[in-house]
Design a protein around this motif. Structure first.
Motif, PDB file in Angstrom:
ATOM      1  N   GLY A 198     -41.673 -16.193 -85.033  1.00 43.07           N
ATOM      2  CA  GLY A 198     -41.791 -17.586 -85.456  1.00 43.07           C
ATOM      3  C   GLY A 198     -42.336 -17.701 -86.863  1.00 43.07           C
ATOM      4  O   GLY A 198     -43.017 -16.811 -87.367  1.00 43.07           O
ATOM      5  N   ARG A 199     -42.034 -18.812 -87.504  1.00 44.56           N
ATOM      6  CA  ARG A 199     -42.430 -18.996 -88.911  1.00 44.56           C
ATOM      7  C   ARG A 199     -42.860 -20.440 -89.140  1.00 44.56           C
ATOM      8  O   ARG A 199     -42.136 -21.391 -88.791  1.00 44.56           O
ATOM      9  CB  ARG A 199     -41.277 -18.618 -89.817  1.00 44.56           C
ATOM     10  CG  ARG A 199     -41.466 -18.978 -91.273  1.00 44.56           C
ATOM     11  CD  ARG A 199     -40.498 -18.205 -92.159  1.00 44.56           C
ATOM     12  NE  ARG A 199     -41.087 -16.914 -92.525  1.00 44.56           N
ATOM     13  CZ  ARG A 199     -40.417 -15.970 -93.192  1.00 44.56           C
ATOM     14  NH1 ARG A 199     -39.160 -16.152 -93.515  1.00 44.56           N
ATOM     15  NH2 ARG A 199     -41.012 -14.841 -93.517  1.00 44.56           N
ATOM     16  N   GLN A 200     -44.050 -20.603 -89.733  1.00 43.51           N
ATOM     17  CA  GLN A 200     -44.566 -21.923 -90.100  1.00 43.51           C
ATOM     18  C   GLN A 200     -45.212 -21.764 -91.474  1.00 43.51           C
ATOM     19  O   GLN A 200     -46.438 -21.768 -91.603  1.00 43.51           O
ATOM     20  CB  GLN A 200     -45.604 -22.391 -89.077  1.00 43.51           C
ATOM     21  CG  GLN A 200     -45.139 -22.390 -87.631  1.00 43.51           C
ATOM     22  CD  GLN A 200     -44.466 -23.680 -87.214  1.00 43.51           C
ATOM     23  OE1 GLN A 200     -44.696 -24.731 -87.803  1.00 43.51           O
ATOM     24  NE2 GLN A 200     -43.622 -23.614 -86.205  1.00 43.51           N
ATOM     25  N   SER A 201     -44.379 -21.617 -92.488  1.00 50.96           N
ATOM     26  CA  SER A 201     -44.880 -21.249 -93.814  1.00 50.96           C
ATOM     27  C   SER A 201     -44.341 -22.171 -94.896  1.00 50.96           C
ATOM     28  O   SER A 201     -43.454 -23.000 -94.657  1.00 50.96           O
ATOM     29  CB  SER A 201     -44.513 -19.790 -94.125  1.00 50.96           C
ATOM     30  OG  SER A 201     -45.156 -18.920 -93.216  1.00 50.96           O
ATOM     31  N   ILE A 247     -40.103 -23.625 -92.015  1.00 49.35           N
ATOM     32  CA  ILE A 247     -40.623 -23.788 -90.656  1.00 49.35           C
ATOM     33  C   ILE A 247     -39.473 -23.695 -89.666  1.00 49.35           C
ATOM     34  O   ILE A 247     -38.451 -24.350 -89.823  1.00 49.35           O
ATOM     35  CB  ILE A 247     -41.350 -25.135 -90.512  1.00 49.35           C
ATOM     36  CG1 ILE A 247     -42.644 -25.132 -91.348  1.00 49.35           C
ATOM     37  CG2 ILE A 247     -41.658 -25.444 -89.042  1.00 49.35           C
ATOM     38  CD1 ILE A 247     -43.372 -26.451 -91.368  1.00 49.35           C
ATOM     39  N   SER A 297     -32.615 -24.010 -88.167  1.00 54.28           N
ATOM     40  CA  SER A 297     -33.693 -24.111 -89.154  1.00 54.28           C
ATOM     41  C   SER A 297     -33.703 -22.962 -90.144  1.00 54.28           C
ATOM     42  O   SER A 297     -34.334 -23.052 -91.199  1.00 54.28           O
ATOM     43  CB  SER A 297     -35.049 -24.183 -88.435  1.00 54.28           C
ATOM     44  OG  SER A 297     -35.114 -25.349 -87.643  1.00 54.28           O
ATOM     45  N   PRO A 335     -39.173 -24.429 -85.761  1.00 50.18           N
ATOM     46  CA  PRO A 335     -39.928 -24.962 -84.620  1.00 50.18           C
ATOM     47  C   PRO A 335     -39.886 -24.015 -83.427  1.00 50.18           C
ATOM     48  O   PRO A 335     -38.845 -23.430 -83.104  1.00 50.18           O
ATOM     49  CB  PRO A 335     -39.214 -26.284 -84.308  1.00 50.18           C
ATOM     50  CG  PRO A 335     -38.538 -26.664 -85.594  1.00 50.18           C
ATOM     51  CD  PRO A 335     -38.129 -25.363 -86.220  1.00 50.18           C
ATOM     52  N   ASN A 336     -41.014 -23.881 -82.758  1.00 56.88           N
ATOM     53  CA  ASN A 336     -41.069 -23.000 -81.594  1.00 56.88           C
ATOM     54  C   ASN A 336     -40.164 -23.475 -80.469  1.00 56.88           C
ATOM     55  O   ASN A 336     -39.640 -22.660 -79.702  1.00 56.88           O
ATOM     56  CB  ASN A 336     -42.510 -22.882 -81.106  1.00 56.88           C
ATOM     57  CG  ASN A 336     -43.382 -22.133 -82.097  1.00 56.88           C
ATOM     58  OD1 ASN A 336     -42.963 -21.138 -82.674  1.00 56.88           O
ATOM     59  ND2 ASN A 336     -44.600 -22.612 -82.302  1.00 56.88           N
ATOM     60  N   GLY A 349     -44.675 -19.171 -83.809  1.00 53.11           N
ATOM     61  CA  GLY A 349     -45.246 -19.390 -85.127  1.00 53.11           C
ATOM     62  C   GLY A 349     -46.350 -20.433 -85.077  1.00 53.11           C
ATOM     63  O   GLY A 349     -46.203 -21.474 -84.431  1.00 53.11           O
ATOM     64  N   ASP A 383     -48.766 -23.012 -87.228  1.00 56.59           N
ATOM     65  CA  ASP A 383     -48.941 -23.718 -88.496  1.00 56.59           C
ATOM     66  C   ASP A 383     -50.432 -23.728 -88.837  1.00 56.59           C
ATOM     67  O   ASP A 383     -51.238 -24.384 -88.165  1.00 56.59           O
ATOM     68  CB  ASP A 383     -48.417 -25.157 -88.364  1.00 56.59           C
ATOM     69  CG  ASP A 383     -48.335 -25.866 -89.708  1.00 56.59           C
ATOM     70  OD1 ASP A 383     -49.053 -25.469 -90.644  1.00 56.59           O
ATOM     71  OD2 ASP A 383     -47.551 -26.837 -89.816  1.00 56.59           O
TER      72      ASP A 383
END
Length: 284
Positions: free
Chosen positions: A63-66, A72, A13, A74-75, A94, A96
């Motif tokens: 983690g990143r959900q931006s 993004i 990702s 996914p965890n 992350g 969301d």
């Protein structure tokens, strides 16, 4: 022995983002930071070699959900990666912020997974930008505090700007409200709100539950404001300043060597490079 508080490995990702794609004009390259070899190869084996060369024992996968271009991760992908490389990586899950209710509901699983040592949000770089003290975030903060899960809030004007939002969303002052309202919540400000260095240090001075993680903004002696993080560590922040590389923004060994140029005494250097993070995450 070093814990890297912001290490983004070449997961699927992440491979299509500006951090890994060549020719994107990604700002660390523009300002003279060379790319690590493992960015070109996108090979985990090369990354592990680079970690060993830099004496980085643990990498913390934030983690990143931006919003784009950050994207993004996914965890579940992070969790699988940690399983594949035991003893080298841990994660911050992350969240969301488009569905905070779900984020709150998921915290119990993260707290008991053994793989996630905290949670990560980027409110100023979300699909709808938020300041850190937006009341909609309070249920998340409250549950993280109850579960004793450290919380990373990534803040910088550049991060917000890349997502198309005003740089004001990188302001660290709202973190003071969060730290005061949730005094047992351990808050890590990733990117340390650079270039808002002095406001960040003011918040950390006022609140003992705020940790400062400047990552690449501290690891070059010529970065504007970087010396203030170090001065704060010598004054009041010795137990709450954290080391990170923001890999792949800069090679790991070069980042550690850049930090070493500050010439800190061994005790303080060990706190910043390892002990503070280990205590924060219960990895002592």
């Amino acid at each position: 022995m070093t814990i890297d508080m912001r290490l983004r490995p070449p997961l699927e990702s992440w491979k299509t983002t500006a951090q890994f794609k060549e020719g994107t004009g990604y700002y660390p390259s523009r300002y003279g930071f060379p790319r690590p070899k493992s960015v070109s190869t996108q090979d985990i084996g090369d990354l592990l070699v680079e970690m060993d060369e830099a004496d980085i024992t643990w990498g913390v996968v934030m983690g990143r959900q931006s919003a784009p271009p950050h994207g993004i991760v996914p965890n579940g992908e992070i969790e699988a990666f940690i399983d594949q490389h035991p003893g080298r990586f841990v994660g911050f899950a992350g969240i969301d912020l488009r569905d905070i209710e779900k984020g709150v509901a998921d915290l119990d699983a993260y707290a008991h997974s053994g793989k996630f040592k905290g949670i990560s949000i980027e409110p100023g770089a979300g699909f709808t930008p938020l300041y850190s003290d937006d009341p909609s975030l309070f249920p998340l903060y409250e549950r993280a505090q109850e579960l004793e899960l450290p919380l990373s809030i990534t803040l910088s004007g550049y991060l917000s700007s890349m997502a198309g939002h005003p740089t004001s969303y990188g302001n660290p002052s709202p973190v003071s409200t969060v730290a005061r309202k949730f005094p047992k919540l351990k808050i890590v400000v990733s990117h340390a709100a650079w270039p808002n260095v002095m406001p960040m240090l003011e918040v950390a001075f006022l609140h003992d539950n705020v940790y400062v993680s400047p990552d690449l903004y501290m690891n070059h002696i010529h970065t504007p404001g970087a010396h203030e993080y170090i001065r704060a560590a010598k004054f009041y922040l010795a137990d709450r300043l954290l080391f990170g590389t923001a890999y792949p923004s800069r090679p790991l060994k070069e980042s550690v060597e850049g930090f070493r140029q500050w010439g800190l005494d061994q005790d303080l250097a060990e706190k910043i490079l390892h002990k503070n993070a280990a205590r924060l995450m219960g990895m002592e």
